[in-house]
Write an enzyme that holds these catalytic residues in place. Structure first.
Site, PDB file in Angstrom:
ATOM      1  N   ARG A 296      12.114  -6.875   4.184  1.00  0.00           N
ATOM      2  CA  ARG A 296      11.933  -5.437   3.944  1.00  0.00           C
ATOM      3  C   ARG A 296      12.913  -4.609   4.776  1.00  0.00           C
ATOM      4  O   ARG A 296      13.082  -4.838   5.961  1.00  0.00           O
ATOM      5  CB  ARG A 296      10.494  -5.066   4.315  1.00  0.00           C
ATOM      6  CG  ARG A 296      10.197  -3.594   4.134  1.00  0.00           C
ATOM      7  CD  ARG A 296       8.722  -3.343   4.107  1.00  0.00           C
ATOM      8  NE  ARG A 296       8.140  -3.313   5.429  1.00  0.00           N
ATOM      9  CZ  ARG A 296       6.873  -2.952   5.662  1.00  0.00           C
ATOM     10  NH1 ARG A 296       6.080  -2.634   4.668  1.00  0.00           N
ATOM     11  NH2 ARG A 296       6.401  -2.942   6.890  1.00  0.00           N
TER      12      ARG A 296
ATOM     13  N   LYS B  33       0.833  -1.208   0.000  1.00  0.00           N
ATOM     14  CA  LYS B  33       0.000   0.000   0.000  1.00  0.00           C
ATOM     15  C   LYS B  33       0.868   1.259   0.000  1.00  0.00           C
ATOM     16  O   LYS B  33       0.640   2.198  -0.747  1.00  0.00           O
ATOM     17  CB  LYS B  33      -0.911   0.042   1.243  1.00  0.00           C
ATOM     18  CG  LYS B  33      -1.786  -1.172   1.427  1.00  0.00           C
ATOM     19  CD  LYS B  33      -2.684  -1.040   2.656  1.00  0.00           C
ATOM     20  CE  LYS B  33      -1.936  -0.922   3.977  1.00  0.00           C
ATOM     21  NZ  LYS B  33      -1.204  -2.148   4.376  1.00  0.00           N
TER      22      LYS B  33
ATOM     23  N   ARG C 292      12.728  -2.491  10.319  1.00  0.00           N
ATOM     24  CA  ARG C 292      11.818  -1.951  11.339  1.00  0.00           C
ATOM     25  C   ARG C 292      11.653  -2.965  12.452  1.00  0.00           C
ATOM     26  O   ARG C 292      11.586  -4.167  12.198  1.00  0.00           O
ATOM     27  CB  ARG C 292      10.444  -1.673  10.696  1.00  0.00           C
ATOM     28  CG  ARG C 292      10.362  -0.335  10.029  1.00  0.00           C
ATOM     29  CD  ARG C 292       9.138  -0.193   9.150  1.00  0.00           C
ATOM     30  NE  ARG C 292       7.879  -0.663   9.736  1.00  0.00           N
ATOM     31  CZ  ARG C 292       6.697  -0.505   9.155  1.00  0.00           C
ATOM     32  NH1 ARG C 292       6.596   0.109   7.990  1.00  0.00           N
ATOM     33  NH2 ARG C 292       5.599  -0.963   9.726  1.00  0.00           N
TER      34      ARG C 292
ATOM     35  N   ARG D 112       1.167  -8.837  13.856  1.00  0.00           N
ATOM     36  CA  ARG D 112       0.508  -7.842  13.007  1.00  0.00           C
ATOM     37  C   ARG D 112      -0.497  -8.506  12.063  1.00  0.00           C
ATOM     38  O   ARG D 112      -1.557  -7.945  11.799  1.00  0.00           O
ATOM     39  CB  ARG D 112       1.551  -7.064  12.189  1.00  0.00           C
ATOM     40  CG  ARG D 112       2.292  -6.049  13.038  1.00  0.00           C
ATOM     41  CD  ARG D 112       3.572  -5.602  12.372  1.00  0.00           C
ATOM     42  NE  ARG D 112       3.340  -4.748  11.231  1.00  0.00           N
ATOM     43  CZ  ARG D 112       4.236  -4.566  10.247  1.00  0.00           C
ATOM     44  NH1 ARG D 112       5.378  -5.212  10.271  1.00  0.00           N
ATOM     45  NH2 ARG D 112       3.975  -3.747   9.275  1.00  0.00           N
TER      46      ARG D 112
ATOM     47  N   ARG E 169      -8.233   1.344  10.084  1.00  0.00           N
ATOM     48  CA  ARG E 169      -7.812  -0.032  10.347  1.00  0.00           C
ATOM     49  C   ARG E 169      -8.788  -0.754  11.255  1.00  0.00           C
ATOM     50  O   ARG E 169      -8.583  -1.929  11.564  1.00  0.00           O
ATOM     51  CB  ARG E 169      -6.456  -0.010  11.035  1.00  0.00           C
ATOM     52  CG  ARG E 169      -5.269  -0.468  10.181  1.00  0.00           C
ATOM     53  CD  ARG E 169      -4.034  -0.182  10.979  1.00  0.00           C
ATOM     54  NE  ARG E 169      -2.871  -0.917  10.636  1.00  0.00           N
ATOM     55  CZ  ARG E 169      -1.842  -0.405   9.952  1.00  0.00           C
ATOM     56  NH1 ARG E 169      -1.910   0.797   9.455  1.00  0.00           N
ATOM     57  NH2 ARG E 169      -0.751  -1.123   9.771  1.00  0.00           N
TER      58      ARG E 169
HETATM   59  P1  AMP Z   1       2.174   0.620   9.089  1.00  0.00           P
HETATM   60  O1  AMP Z   1       3.428   1.315   8.684  1.00  0.00           O
HETATM   61  O2  AMP Z   1       0.950   1.152   8.395  1.00  0.00           O
HETATM   62  O3  AMP Z   1       2.281  -0.878   8.991  1.00  0.00           O
HETATM   63  O4  AMP Z   1       1.946   0.959  10.644  1.00  0.00           O
HETATM   64  C1  AMP Z   1       2.900   0.599  11.621  1.00  0.00           C
HETATM   65  C2  AMP Z   1       2.245   0.510  12.985  1.00  0.00           C
HETATM   66  O5  AMP Z   1       1.668   1.780  13.334  1.00  0.00           O
HETATM   67  C3  AMP Z   1       1.077  -0.466  13.092  1.00  0.00           C
HETATM   68  O6  AMP Z   1       1.503  -1.791  13.332  1.00  0.00           O
HETATM   69  C4  AMP Z   1       0.308   0.119  14.259  1.00  0.00           C
HETATM   70  O7  AMP Z   1       0.950  -0.170  15.493  1.00  0.00           O
HETATM   71  C5  AMP Z   1       0.447   1.606  14.032  1.00  0.00           C
HETATM   72  N1  AMP Z   1      -0.657   2.136  13.182  1.00  0.00           N
HETATM   73  C6  AMP Z   1      -0.554   2.675  11.930  1.00  0.00           C
HETATM   74  N2  AMP Z   1      -1.758   3.046  11.475  1.00  0.00           N
HETATM   75  C7  AMP Z   1      -2.648   2.729  12.455  1.00  0.00           C
HETATM   76  C8  AMP Z   1      -4.057   2.841  12.570  1.00  0.00           C
HETATM   77  N3  AMP Z   1      -4.827   3.357  11.581  1.00  0.00           N
HETATM   78  N4  AMP Z   1      -4.637   2.413  13.727  1.00  0.00           N
HETATM   79  C9  AMP Z   1      -3.896   1.909  14.740  1.00  0.00           C
HETATM   80  N5  AMP Z   1      -2.573   1.758  14.680  1.00  0.00           N
HETATM   81  C10 AMP Z   1      -1.941   2.161  13.551  1.00  0.00           C
END
Ligand code: AMP
Length: 229
Positions: free
Chosen positions: A136, A22, A169, A180, A97
Site C-alpha cells: 500500500r 474500510k 506509511r 497492528r 477500536r
Molecule cells: P488507521 O489509518 O485507521 O489504520 O489508523 C492508523 C493509526 O492511528 C492506528 O494504528 C492507531 O495508532 C491510530 N488510531 C486510529 N484510530 C484509532 C482509534 N480509534 N483508537 C486508537 N488509535 C487509533
C-alpha cells in the site's frame, strides 16, 4: 455504480482489521452520496503533519502500530461529530477500536437521542491483509490510497489524482504491520461480539475486488436498520 447508497439518514461504523478496505470504501460512499466520512487515522495523521500537541502525543503510538489512548481519541471524535452534523449521514472508519470507545460512542449518541444504524464488519483473511498492507502506498499530498498489486498508479511513485508523491506509511512497514494485526486481535476483535450481541453486526466479504464490495455495501446501507437500541 450511480445508484444512491441510501435514502435515509444513516450512522454507520466500518469495523475490521487494518488493510480490510474500510477507508477506501468509506471514501467511495462519501464521494458518491456526500456523506460525512470520519477517519480517526486520517485525523491523527493530519494532527501529526500540523505538529499539534495531540499529534505529538499520538505519533509514537501510531508509528509503532499501537493504539492511541482512548481518552485522546474519544475527545477528538466527540468534537468531530458534534451537534452541527446531527442530521447528516456519517461513517466512522477506524473508530471505535476498543470496547471503552464503543461505550463512549453509545453515550455520545444517547446524549442526542440517536443510535447507530449499521455496523459493518469487513472480513478478510490475515494472509491477504499482510500482502495488502505491505504493497500500500499513500499520496503525501491528497491522501489517496494506491496499491502496487491491486490498484497501481499510472506512473510509479506518483498519485494519479493530484500528481503528489506516493510514500509508504511508517506503520505499513512489516514489523509495524505485524504489531497492528496483534493489537487488532487483542483490542478490536472483541467489538465483534459487542455489536453482534446487540444485533447490529453485518458481515461483508471484503476479500473480493473493491467494486464487488462496494455493491454489497450499498445494499447493506440501503437496508432499514432494526428499531431496537
Ligand atoms: P488507521 O489509518 O485507521 O489504520 O489508523 C492508523 C493509526 O492511528 C492506528 O494504528 C492507531 O495508532 C491510530 N488510531 C486510529 N484510530 C484509532 C482509534 N480509534 N483508537 C486508537 N488509535 C487509533
Amino acid at each position: 455504480m450511480t445508484r444512491p447508497t441510501h435514502t435515509n439518514t444513516f450512522r454507520a461504523v466500518f469495523l475490521g482489521p487494518p488493510g480490510a478496505g474500510k477507508g477506501t470504501q468509506a471514501s467511495l460512499v462519501a464521494e458518491r452520496d456526500a456523506v460525512l466520512h470520519v477517519s480517526t487515522g486520517d485525523m491523527l495523521r493530519q494532527h501529526v503533519k500540523s505538529g499539534t500537541a495531540l499529534g505529538t502525543r499520538a505519533r509514537s503510538f501510531m508509528d509503532s502500530g499501537q493504539l492511541v489512548p482512548d481518552d485522546v481519541i474519544i475527545a477528538m471524535v466527540e468534537q468531530r461529530i458534534g451537534t452541527e452534523d446531527a442530521d447528516r449521514s456519517w461513517i466512522l472508519d477506524g473508530f471505535p477500536r476498543t470496547v471503552p470507545q464503543a461505550e463512549a460512542l453509545k453515550r455520545m449518541l444517547d446524549g442526542v437521542s440517536q443510535s447507530l444504524t449499521h455496523v459493518v464488519f469487513f472480513r478478510v483473511p490475515k494472509a491477504e491483509l499482510v500482502a495488502r498492507l505491505s504493497s500500500r502506498w499513500t499520496c503525501s499530498a491528497c491522501g489517496s490510497i494506491w496499491n502496487t498489486k491491486s490498484k497501481p498508479p499510472r506512473h510509479a511513485g506518483q498519485c494519479d489524482d493530484c500528481g503528489g508523491q506516493l510514500r509508504q506509511r511508517d506503520d505499513d512497514r512489516p514489523e509495524a504491520v505485524t504489531r497492528r494485526l496483534e493489537v487488532y486481535a487483542a483490542q478490536t476483535e472483541p467489538l465483534l461480539d459487542y455489536y453482534r450481541r446487540r444485533g447490529r453486526l453485518v458481515d461483508v466479504d471484503a476479500a473480493r475486488d473493491p467494486v464487488a464490495v462496494s455493491e454489497e455495501l450499498a445494499d447493506v446501507l440501503r437496508t432499514e436498520p432494526r428499531a431496537d437500541d
